[in-house]
Enzyme design. Sequence first.
Site, PDB file in Angstrom:
ATOM      1  N   HIS A 139       0.562 -10.993  -0.699  1.00 39.71           N
ATOM      2  CA  HIS A 139       1.697 -11.140   0.212  1.00 39.71           C
ATOM      3  C   HIS A 139       1.419 -10.298   1.450  1.00 39.71           C
ATOM      4  O   HIS A 139       1.264  -9.082   1.367  1.00 39.71           O
ATOM      5  CB  HIS A 139       2.984 -10.666  -0.459  1.00 39.71           C
ATOM      6  CG  HIS A 139       4.180 -10.698   0.450  1.00 39.71           C
ATOM      7  ND1 HIS A 139       4.646 -11.852   1.014  1.00 39.71           N
ATOM      8  CD2 HIS A 139       4.985  -9.695   0.906  1.00 39.71           C
ATOM      9  CE1 HIS A 139       5.690 -11.582   1.762  1.00 39.71           C
ATOM     10  NE2 HIS A 139       5.918 -10.281   1.723  1.00 39.71           N
ATOM     11  N   LYS A 160       6.639  -8.119   9.403  1.00 42.08           N
ATOM     12  CA  LYS A 160       5.206  -8.435   9.461  1.00 42.08           C
ATOM     13  C   LYS A 160       4.930  -9.650  10.353  1.00 42.08           C
ATOM     14  O   LYS A 160       4.054  -9.608  11.222  1.00 42.08           O
ATOM     15  CB  LYS A 160       4.678  -8.696   8.030  1.00 42.08           C
ATOM     16  CG  LYS A 160       4.797  -7.519   7.089  1.00 42.08           C
ATOM     17  CD  LYS A 160       4.169  -7.809   5.745  1.00 42.08           C
ATOM     18  CE  LYS A 160       4.878  -8.917   4.987  1.00 42.08           C
ATOM     19  NZ  LYS A 160       6.286  -8.560   4.653  1.00 42.08           N
ATOM     20  N   ASP A 178       2.325 -14.806   5.606  1.00 36.00           N
ATOM     21  CA  ASP A 178       3.070 -14.798   4.345  1.00 36.00           C
ATOM     22  C   ASP A 178       2.165 -14.683   3.109  1.00 36.00           C
ATOM     23  O   ASP A 178       2.305 -13.773   2.308  1.00 36.00           O
ATOM     24  CB  ASP A 178       3.966 -16.029   4.216  1.00 36.00           C
ATOM     25  CG  ASP A 178       4.901 -15.905   3.021  1.00 36.00           C
ATOM     26  OD1 ASP A 178       5.567 -14.850   2.893  1.00 36.00           O
ATOM     27  OD2 ASP A 178       4.956 -16.842   2.199  1.00 36.00           O
ATOM     28  N   ARG A 244      -0.026  12.282  10.151  1.00 39.28           N
ATOM     29  CA  ARG A 244       0.111  12.477  11.598  1.00 39.28           C
ATOM     30  C   ARG A 244      -1.238  12.713  12.286  1.00 39.28           C
ATOM     31  O   ARG A 244      -1.362  12.542  13.486  1.00 39.28           O
ATOM     32  CB  ARG A 244       1.043  13.659  11.877  1.00 39.28           C
ATOM     33  CG  ARG A 244       2.442  13.458  11.339  1.00 39.28           C
ATOM     34  CD  ARG A 244       3.368  14.580  11.764  1.00 39.28           C
ATOM     35  NE  ARG A 244       3.550  14.598  13.213  1.00 39.28           N
ATOM     36  CZ  ARG A 244       4.309  15.498  13.833  1.00 39.28           C
ATOM     37  NH1 ARG A 244       4.928  16.445  13.145  1.00 39.28           N
ATOM     38  NH2 ARG A 244       4.430  15.458  15.153  1.00 39.28           N
TER      39      ARG A 244
END
Length: 318
Positions: A139, A160, A178, A244
Amino acid sequence: MPNSVMVQELVEKVRLKVLQGEDYLDRPITTSDISRPALEFAGYFKHYPALRIQLLGITETSFAKDLTHEKMVKYMTKMCTPQTPCFVISTNLPIPAELKVAAEEAHIPILGTHLTSSQILSNMTSFLLGRLAPRKSLHGVQVDINGVGVLITGDSGVGKSETALELVRRGHRLVADDRVEVYARDEQTLIGSAPAILEHLMEIRGIGIIDVATLYGTGAVMPNDKIDLIVHLETWTPDAKFDRLGDRGDTQTIQGVIIPKVSVPVKIGRNLAIIIESAAMNYRAETMGYDATETFDRNLNKLIKENSARDSKKKDQQ
């Protein structure tokens, strides 16, 4: 996952010539392994790989010329089993007379090419691996960003498809939306593509299904592509921890292939398309030997040394 490929498709995709047996091209090929008969011409058939394509080149046909007609008839007849998909003869070599007869009786096509055995072996293996390799359905959305294959994953509704659409508008290319069908081409290469029913299509909430190739042109789509990087979209929460500095080195293993992975927090106001584009460009820079984190570390260490030296000088002056 297809469990077989018809000889007809092999002929078309690898550009082979049908030398004999045009009516038998519907025979199935079930393995990407290809046999170059050697022991068979010495009469050894105990472990004959009958399911494989049989490739005959200069070496095999030269050795066969030294055999008697009776032995050639015997060996060629044994090689033409009901499971054998086809014979391929390289370098524009003529078909051995005994093989012509045996293959016709067994309804096995004989194909030819001007390429050498090594060249056609590589071409056929590459094609068959791509068609017969085990596949896994994931997916997500796959896009190609300046030559870097990116698989975008995340929970349903995280954005997405909308992000991928923005990337397409920025000049990048869609591979699949998808559902992404993936297979390992080798131990280091993962290939992704769209299921046939979803090829070139995207689902955008509020709009429905759109055809990217029709709206943005055929240059906006790709039939398949490598997966170099995984970008996982996560809904931002105050207590969530995200990298980060980019030095965690996260990875994800798919079909035995290890793929670098970065997690991106999704928050109102963030331009995910630009962030993912930057992640792909940063990945490319790292593969070329440039690491921004190392540059930051060097600059930080230099600053610390300079500050330490300045502090020591002040103490000495006091």
